[in-house]
Design a protein around this motif. Structure first.
Motif, PDB file in Angstrom:
ATOM      1  N   ASP A  22     -18.499  -7.451   4.327  1.00 26.75           N
ATOM      2  CA  ASP A  22     -17.502  -8.351   4.919  1.00 26.75           C
ATOM      3  C   ASP A  22     -16.167  -7.650   5.174  1.00 26.75           C
ATOM      4  O   ASP A  22     -15.209  -8.279   5.622  1.00 26.75           O
ATOM      5  N   GLY A  23     -16.111  -6.334   4.908  1.00 27.19           N
ATOM      6  CA  GLY A  23     -14.907  -5.573   5.208  1.00 27.19           C
ATOM      7  C   GLY A  23     -13.871  -5.557   4.117  1.00 27.19           C
ATOM      8  O   GLY A  23     -12.815  -4.922   4.266  1.00 27.19           O
ATOM      9  N   SER A  24     -14.130  -6.258   2.989  1.00 22.80           N
ATOM     10  CA  SER A  24     -13.163  -6.233   1.886  1.00 22.80           C
ATOM     11  C   SER A  24     -12.991  -4.800   1.377  1.00 22.80           C
ATOM     12  O   SER A  24     -11.898  -4.405   0.976  1.00 22.80           O
ATOM     13  N   TRP A  25     -14.101  -4.061   1.383  1.00 27.15           N
ATOM     14  CA  TRP A  25     -14.064  -2.634   1.041  1.00 27.15           C
ATOM     15  C   TRP A  25     -14.450  -1.853   2.287  1.00 27.15           C
ATOM     16  O   TRP A  25     -15.632  -1.730   2.601  1.00 27.15           O
ATOM     17  N   PRO A  26     -13.499  -1.350   3.049  1.00 29.05           N
ATOM     18  CA  PRO A  26     -13.807  -0.633   4.297  1.00 29.05           C
ATOM     19  C   PRO A  26     -14.358   0.761   4.020  1.00 29.05           C
ATOM     20  O   PRO A  26     -14.316   1.253   2.887  1.00 29.05           O
ATOM     21  N   PRO A  27     -14.895   1.434   5.050  1.00 31.47           N
ATOM     22  CA  PRO A  27     -15.385   2.808   4.871  1.00 31.47           C
ATOM     23  C   PRO A  27     -14.319   3.707   4.258  1.00 31.47           C
ATOM     24  O   PRO A  27     -13.152   3.664   4.657  1.00 31.47           O
ATOM     25  N   GLY A  28     -14.728   4.481   3.265  1.00 30.03           N
ATOM     26  CA  GLY A  28     -13.803   5.379   2.583  1.00 30.03           C
ATOM     27  C   GLY A  28     -13.163   4.776   1.352  1.00 30.03           C
ATOM     28  O   GLY A  28     -12.519   5.485   0.572  1.00 30.03           O
ATOM     29  N   HIS A  29     -13.335   3.460   1.138  1.00 30.46           N
ATOM     30  CA  HIS A  29     -12.750   2.797  -0.031  1.00 30.46           C
ATOM     31  C   HIS A  29     -13.462   3.259  -1.303  1.00 30.46           C
ATOM     32  O   HIS A  29     -14.687   3.333  -1.348  1.00 30.46           O
ATOM     33  N   ARG A  30     -12.696   3.556  -2.343  1.00 28.31           N
ATOM     34  CA  ARG A  30     -13.277   3.953  -3.628  1.00 28.31           C
ATOM     35  C   ARG A  30     -13.608   2.698  -4.426  1.00 28.31           C
ATOM     36  O   ARG A  30     -12.731   1.893  -4.737  1.00 28.31           O
ATOM     37  N   ALA A  67     -14.179  12.665  -6.015  1.00 28.39           N
ATOM     38  CA  ALA A  67     -13.559  11.481  -5.405  1.00 28.39           C
ATOM     39  C   ALA A  67     -14.091  10.175  -5.963  1.00 28.39           C
ATOM     40  O   ALA A  67     -13.466   9.131  -5.806  1.00 28.39           O
ATOM     41  N   GLY A  68     -15.244  10.205  -6.622  1.00 31.57           N
ATOM     42  CA  GLY A  68     -15.845   8.981  -7.114  1.00 31.57           C
ATOM     43  C   GLY A  68     -16.857   8.422  -6.131  1.00 31.57           C
ATOM     44  O   GLY A  68     -17.392   9.150  -5.288  1.00 31.57           O
ATOM     45  N   THR A  69     -17.140   7.144  -6.223  1.00 31.07           N
ATOM     46  CA  THR A  69     -18.107   6.494  -5.337  1.00 31.07           C
ATOM     47  C   THR A  69     -17.338   5.790  -4.221  1.00 31.07           C
ATOM     48  O   THR A  69     -16.501   4.923  -4.476  1.00 31.07           O
ATOM     49  N   LEU A  70     -17.635   6.195  -2.984  1.00 29.04           N
ATOM     50  CA  LEU A  70     -16.900   5.694  -1.818  1.00 29.04           C
ATOM     51  C   LEU A  70     -17.815   4.890  -0.908  1.00 29.04           C
ATOM     52  O   LEU A  70     -19.012   5.170  -0.800  1.00 29.04           O
ATOM     53  N   VAL A  71     -17.239   3.905  -0.230  1.00 26.34           N
ATOM     54  CA  VAL A  71     -17.984   3.163   0.778  1.00 26.34           C
ATOM     55  C   VAL A  71     -18.307   4.112   1.925  1.00 26.34           C
ATOM     56  O   VAL A  71     -17.429   4.800   2.449  1.00 26.34           O
ATOM     57  N   ALA A  72     -19.578   4.170   2.292  1.00 28.62           N
ATOM     58  CA  ALA A  72     -20.022   5.110   3.319  1.00 28.62           C
ATOM     59  C   ALA A  72     -19.572   4.665   4.701  1.00 28.62           C
ATOM     60  O   ALA A  72     -19.367   3.473   4.957  1.00 28.62           O
ATOM     61  N   LYS A  73     -19.427   5.644   5.574  1.00 24.14           N
ATOM     62  CA  LYS A  73     -19.148   5.350   6.978  1.00 24.14           C
ATOM     63  C   LYS A  73     -20.482   5.166   7.680  1.00 24.14           C
ATOM     64  O   LYS A  73     -21.284   6.096   7.727  1.00 24.14           O
TER      65      LYS A  73
END
Length: 240
Positions: A22-30, A67-73
């Motif tokens: 839903d975009g709350s965590w956009p691509p690149g968000h940790r 960097a940790g776990t990031l939302v994928a693009k």
């Protein structure tokens, strides 16, 4: 710490996935650390670990020791037989698109080059090279020639703002097209511009377009293998 209640792993995965989609965590968000998620859900580390592993397997997150776990693009998906507007595809992912012009030259068509000769036997062309960026990061490279006999308006375009592919789709309609898709290894300069390792797997798309038999453009585009998906849907002959 108590063992996980039945279904908690699935619940954690579903709730994290919902925030991504839903975009709350956009691509690149940790995303929160495993320890933070353990505290949030009151569960064991293994429960959280399995939920995040499932997200990674689905291509929704990437793991990086630093960097940790990031939302994928998400990769761009387009039909094999379409001629996509890369700017529009990237904008649809809610990322800022940019075309960076690297070179521009008006020159004779090189008939000794088989790819160029397939477009037209002779004439003057506008030769361009450039880079497509998504969210400020390299997305793809392209080298293109535009047949100035078929699209003379291109002569006065500098293409420092609008990508040539986008301009052509709106100003030089085509009636026929040919695609050639190959897997290639990134050369040193290509790898540097794309931000990948030298020799990294890339998808190369070559495309020719014509209008009523007259060549419009030939383009060779290069994308890192994990950033572009080609999809085709079709039915067997006679299917309804």
């Amino acid at each position: 710490m108590s063992s996980r209640p039945p279904g908690l792993e699935r619940r954690i995965r579903a709730e994290l996935e919902a925030r991504i989609r839903d975009g709350s965590w956009p691509p690149g968000h940790r995303i929160p650390t495993e320890a933070a998620l353990m505290a949030e859900y009151g569960c064991a580390r293994m429960t959280v670990h399995k939920a995040i592993t499932a997200l990674a397997s689905a291509g929704l997150v990437t793991r990086n020791k630093r960097a940790g776990t990031l939302v994928a693009k998400p990769p761009v998906v387009t039909a094999v037989l379409e001629i996509p507007d890369i700017a529009a595809l990237i904008a649809a992912r809610s990322e800022v698109y940019e075309f960076r012009l690297l070179s521009r030259e008006i020159r004779p068509l090189r008939a000794e080059d088989g790819a160029e000769a397939a477009l037209a036997p002779h004439g003057e062309v506008l030769a361009l090279t450039g880079a497509h960026l998504a969210g400020g990061e390299p997305f793809g490279l392209e080298s293109r020639i535009i047949n100035l006999a078929t699209a003379p308006e291109a002569r006065d375009r500098d293409f420092t703002v609008e990508a040539p592919g986008s301009w052509l789709l709106h100003h030089a309609p085509w009636t026929d097209a040919r695609h050639r898709i190959t897997a290639v290894a990134a050369e040193a300069t290509q790898a540097r511009r794309l931000g990948v390792a030298r020799g990294g797997a890339c998808l190369q798309i070559e495309r020719w377009t014509w209008r009523a038999g007259a060549g419009v453009t030939f383009v060779r585009q290069l994308f890192p293998g994990d950033r572009y998906d080609l999809v085709a849907e079709f039915s067997p002959p006679g299917a309804t």
